[in-house]
Design an enzyme around this catalytic site. Structure first.
Site, PDB file in Angstrom:
ATOM      1  N   GLU A  71       0.815  -1.224   0.000  1.00  0.00           N
ATOM      2  CA  GLU A  71       0.000   0.000   0.000  1.00  0.00           C
ATOM      3  C   GLU A  71       0.844   1.268   0.000  1.00  0.00           C
ATOM      4  O   GLU A  71       0.421   2.300  -0.522  1.00  0.00           O
ATOM      5  CB  GLU A  71      -0.946   0.007   1.204  1.00  0.00           C
ATOM      6  CG  GLU A  71      -2.092  -0.989   1.095  1.00  0.00           C
ATOM      7  CD  GLU A  71      -1.752  -2.348   1.695  1.00  0.00           C
ATOM      8  OE1 GLU A  71      -0.565  -2.578   2.020  1.00  0.00           O
ATOM      9  OE2 GLU A  71      -2.658  -3.192   1.836  1.00  0.00           O
ATOM     10  N   PHE A 133     -11.829  -7.029  13.564  1.00  0.00           N
ATOM     11  CA  PHE A 133     -10.736  -7.513  12.732  1.00  0.00           C
ATOM     12  C   PHE A 133     -10.353  -6.445  11.699  1.00  0.00           C
ATOM     13  O   PHE A 133     -11.213  -5.882  11.035  1.00  0.00           O
ATOM     14  CB  PHE A 133     -11.150  -8.808  12.018  1.00  0.00           C
ATOM     15  CG  PHE A 133     -10.084  -9.324  11.091  1.00  0.00           C
ATOM     16  CD1 PHE A 133      -8.854  -9.742  11.587  1.00  0.00           C
ATOM     17  CD2 PHE A 133     -10.296  -9.364   9.713  1.00  0.00           C
ATOM     18  CE1 PHE A 133      -7.864 -10.203  10.736  1.00  0.00           C
ATOM     19  CE2 PHE A 133      -9.305  -9.829   8.861  1.00  0.00           C
ATOM     20  CZ  PHE A 133      -8.082 -10.245   9.373  1.00  0.00           C
ATOM     21  N   GLN A 134      -9.074  -6.199  11.590  1.00  0.00           N
ATOM     22  CA  GLN A 134      -8.528  -5.190  10.673  1.00  0.00           C
ATOM     23  C   GLN A 134      -9.141  -3.810  10.892  1.00  0.00           C
ATOM     24  O   GLN A 134      -9.392  -3.071   9.953  1.00  0.00           O
ATOM     25  CB  GLN A 134      -8.671  -5.630   9.212  1.00  0.00           C
ATOM     26  CG  GLN A 134      -7.745  -6.804   8.875  1.00  0.00           C
ATOM     27  CD  GLN A 134      -7.606  -7.080   7.398  1.00  0.00           C
ATOM     28  OE1 GLN A 134      -8.527  -6.817   6.612  1.00  0.00           O
ATOM     29  NE2 GLN A 134      -6.469  -7.629   6.993  1.00  0.00           N
ATOM     30  N   LYS A 183     -17.533  -0.467   5.528  1.00  0.00           N
ATOM     31  CA  LYS A 183     -18.015  -1.483   4.589  1.00  0.00           C
ATOM     32  C   LYS A 183     -19.524  -1.414   4.399  1.00  0.00           C
ATOM     33  O   LYS A 183     -20.023  -1.535   3.284  1.00  0.00           O
ATOM     34  CB  LYS A 183     -17.607  -2.869   5.091  1.00  0.00           C
ATOM     35  CG  LYS A 183     -17.845  -3.967   4.067  1.00  0.00           C
ATOM     36  CD  LYS A 183     -17.182  -5.270   4.460  1.00  0.00           C
ATOM     37  CE  LYS A 183     -17.338  -6.287   3.324  1.00  0.00           C
ATOM     38  NZ  LYS A 183     -16.720  -7.574   3.668  1.00  0.00           N
ATOM     39  N   MET A 494      24.722   8.658   2.710  1.00  0.00           N
ATOM     40  CA  MET A 494      24.561   9.954   3.366  1.00  0.00           C
ATOM     41  C   MET A 494      24.773   9.831   4.871  1.00  0.00           C
ATOM     42  O   MET A 494      25.378  10.706   5.497  1.00  0.00           O
ATOM     43  CB  MET A 494      23.180  10.542   3.059  1.00  0.00           C
ATOM     44  CG  MET A 494      23.004  11.970   3.520  1.00  0.00           C
ATOM     45  SD  MET A 494      24.211  13.100   2.779  1.00  0.00           S
ATOM     46  CE  MET A 494      23.274  13.727   1.369  1.00  0.00           C
TER      47      MET A 494
END
Lengths: 594, 176
Positions: A71, A133-134, A183, A494
């Site tokens: 993502e 969940f999630q 949802k 760096m």
């Protein structure tokens, strides 16, 4: 191999529902995106966003979805898409980990004022707050790193929210907006009608500058000999390059772009002094230190530009043009503040300039030319090892400076900024504010989608590349044309440079004891892999790489110990700029600033 | 210099907006000393009155960041000489015996507080005044024995006849 499988997963497009018929929230969302002209989504499906992906399957041919591999890649790709086009980029993810993986991208877009809209699935409204969940409170988590965010609680407000989100993302100081879509809301139905305008009573960004202030600024530019234009990402964001060029030429003014401003003024133009700041050119930084008038346009006096604030532009009257009132007088006291869009204010300035020959500024220009002549960007030429600067010069030559150049973060980024001659706005993609290693590949990918036919070059490092290289699979799957050059110095260059210069060469965790074979890795992903290890191989390898269609990864082994110069140490003044060491290249005396 | 600043923030009355306002302070490591929120005459808007401490440059930056919030319509600073402040205090004191009750009556007549509830051995008083006056009020009651006390955040309004910068004047000379 996978084509049969891919075909099995493909349905034919289905017609849009007749107008006036109720639609599911999922469908309304996608119709809204099309209304906004957003026909490309970078995304990754999951449970809470399934209804939207179900509608997406019915809309093939109308809207393109790019299945990324992580993502974070989706958000950076949306950023690359947006920065290279000026259009709002779109990413879509599921709830919980899908949403939390977008945070680095959102924070990056917020710092660099990039217009994107991120849509995250959320658990159903009755489960919110139940540790479902999630589930993650993504609206709470992203509040400080988005321009605005929304939790959609009712399908009837969805179209209005999408309309507002796009408007907020692109107007004023652009930035990321997140829409969290539960949802059950994506499953609810209502009649779709897209609002024709937004109603945001408290949000009124200025565009035109105050005319009296603009006139004062022009008068100062006319009468002050030692003046300089310090220009940043705001000029790119407002597409103000043409107006900037006209102003600089009419008034014979030197121009120094910031890291984010590269390309808004043509590199190589007579009036261009090169980038300023920590790794900017000697002439640009000295010009800032000695100028009597600094006109900042679409730049925000970042600490990497100003160095020590008490010494910054000590002698100068400062004019600041910025669309964000909160940027004005934030770090530096400004004599003439002008709140407005960079291009609009530049247009206003041009109207005030009398028809007269430009100020000569003879003394100023002869000082500047002397600095340019005596302290140019330079590096040691070596024939036993490829020098990173030589690599950049060759890339500039092979692409004729016409590529869209994306970078990651680190030494390679600074060498690309110094040596790649970006000639056009929106052709330079880099993570300036947040400094996000791993930005490069997905951002270049987003730009490649948006600019078919243009060469897209990613200059990356062996450290940065490993942070998001899974997107090679996306690039290959989508048949992109993308040239990746890894400036491989075998260490986190760096960080190593800072440890060398400021921590008495106590090297701490900068050498990875194992590196993958990037050529084999590219081939494993179905891309073409090439390697150059010796200066005499470099040209042939690069030419072969750029002549090969598709995704090509060029692993270029460069000098490990090379440092980026010039350098203004953090917290030092512009006139304390450190130039590359002479002769055998012994580094300057270490100074423990820690 | 860490001066006290009273900010009045007019914000759209929607869920999550208070969190944005408060988050600007928390994210910069600044404390909000007090906070009061309620709807305005127009129920679409709420007014937040908050007090904080910080030097003028920091507060100027916070005010600009507040103005930048998408749903914030107006931010004004209500400094001492231009504004009237009030806070509400409710306090329950011990008052067993006639001497104690007389002392409560004396404090009430002196301060303009009100008795809002009482029992055999205790009184509950209400006072509305500027913060320092509430401090003095509580000092008067302290010898009696304070059982419980609660103070609201101060609320503030510009003095009549004083024009606070209207939101129609854009900051720093911009033109909408």
């Amino acid at each position: 191999m996978s084509s049969a499988r891919a075909t099995a997963l493909t349905n034919g497009p289905q017609p849009a529902p007749a107008s006036g018929e109720p639609m599911r929230g999922a469908r309304i969302l996608l119709e809204c995106l099309l209304e906004e002209g957003a026909d490309t989504i970078f995304g990754y499906p999951g449970g809470a966003i399934l209804h939207v992906y179900d509608e997406l399957a019915k809309m093939r041919g109308r809207i393109r979805h790019v299945l990324v591999r992580h993502e974070q890649g989706a958000v950076h790709a949306a950023e690359g898409f947006a920065r290279s086009t000026g259009r709002v980029g779109v990413a879509m993810v599921t709830s919980g980990p899908g949403a939390t993986n977008t945070i680095t991208g959102l924070a990056n877009a917020y710092m660099d004022s990039t217009p994107i809209v991120v849509i995250s699935g959320q658990v159903a409204t009755h489960l919110i707050g139940n540790d479902a969940f999630q589930e993650a409170d993504i609206v709470g988590i992203t509040r400080p790193c988005t321009k605005y965010n929304y939790l959609v609680r009712d399908v009837h407000e969805l179209a209005t929210i999408v309309k507002e989100a796009f408007y907020l993302a692109r107007s004023g100081r652009p930035g990321p907006v997140l829409i969290d879509l539960p949802k059950d809301v994506s499953a609810q139905s209502c009649v779709f009608s897209y609002p024709s305008k937004v109603d945001l009573p408290s949000y009124k960004p200025s565009t035109r500058g105050h005319p009296l202030q603009v006139r004062r600024a022009v008068e100062l530019m006319m009468k002050t000999d030692k003046a300089i234009l310090y220009v940043g990402g705001g000029v790119v964001a407002s597409n103000g390059g043409t107006e900037l060029l006209a102003l600089a030429e009419k008034l014979n003014l030197p121009v120094t772009p910031t890291l984010m401003g590269l390309g808004c003024f043509p590199s190589g133009h007579d009036l261009c002094l090169g980038m300023l700041g920590m790794h900017g050119t000697y002439v640009a930084n000295m010009a800032m230190a000695k100028a009597d008038l600094v006109v900042a346009i679409g730049a925000r006096f970042d600490d990497r530009v100003t160095g020590k604030l008490e010494e910054f532009c000590k002698h100068a009257t400062i004019v600041h043009v910025d669309i964000d009132p909160a940027s004005v007088n934030k770090n530096v006291k400004v004599a003439v503040p002008i709140v407005g869009d960079a291009r609009s204010v530049l247009e206003q300035m041009l109207e005030f300039i009398p028809e007269a020959p430009p100020p000569a500024r003879d003394e100023w220009w002869s000082t500047l030319r002397a600095w340019q002549r005596d302290f140019p960007l330079s590096y040691r030429r070596r024939d036993d090892v490829i020098m990173p600067q030589a690599l950049m010069c060759m890339l500039a030559e092979i692409t004729r400076g016409e590529a869209i150049c994306a970078t990651d973060v680190g030494q390679h980024q600074m060498w690309a900024a110094q040596y790649y001659p970006v000639r056009h706005g929106r052709s330079w993609l880099t993570s300036g504010g947040l400094g996000t290693m791993g930005y490069g590949l997905p951002a270049a990918m987003g730009a490649a989608f948006a600019n078919p036919g243009r060469t897209v070059l990613l200059v990356t490092g062996d450290g940065s590349f490993q942070m998001t290289l899974q997107e090679l699979a996306t690039c290959v799957a989508e048949n992109l044309d993308l040239k990746v050059v890894i400036m491989n110095n075998g260490c986190l260059g760096m960080v190593r440079q800072w440890q060398e210069l400021f921590y008495s060469r106590r090297y701490s965790e900068v050498g990875m004891s194992y590196f993958p074979d990037f050529v084999m890795l590219a081939e494993a992903y179905g891309a073409r892999g090439l390697r150059a290890t010796k200066p005499e191989d470099l040209r042939a390898t690069l030419e072969q790489g750029f002549a090969t269609p598709g995704v090509v990864v060029m692993d270029v082994i460069v000098s490990e110990e090379e440092n980026v110069y010039p350098m203004i140490p953090a917290g030092a003044a512009h006139y304390e700029i450190v130039m590359a060491p002479e002769g055998d290249g012994a580094p300057p005396e270490p100074r423990d600033l820690a | 210099m860490k001066g006290r600043h009273v900010l009045s923030v007019l914000v759209e009355n929607r869920f999550g907006e208070l969190a944005r306002v408060v988050g600007l302070f928390a994210g910069r490591g600044f404390n909000i000393d007090s906070l009061a929120v309620n709807v305005t005459l127009d129920p679409a808007f709420s007014k937040i009155v908050l007090t904080t401490r910080g030097n003028d440059a920091i507060v100027e930056q916070i005010v600009k960041q507040l103005r930048k919030l998408i749903r914030v319509k107006k931010v004004v600073e209500l400094s001492d000489d231009r504004a009237i402040e009030r806070e509400l205090c409710i306090v329950t004191v011990q008052a067993a015996g006639s001497a104690a009750r007389q002392e409560v009556e004396r404090v009430v007549s002196l301060t303009g507080a009100r008795v809002i509830a009482f029992a055999q051995t205790a009184f509950t008083l209400e006072a509305s005044a500027a913060s320092q006056e509430i401090d003095q009020f509580l000092e008067l009651l302290r010898p009696l024995g304070i059982r419980d006390m609660v103070r609201s955040a101060p609320i503030a309004i510009a003095r009549p006849g004083i024009e606070v910068a209207a939101e129609s004047v854009p900051p720093l000379g911009g033109v909408a």
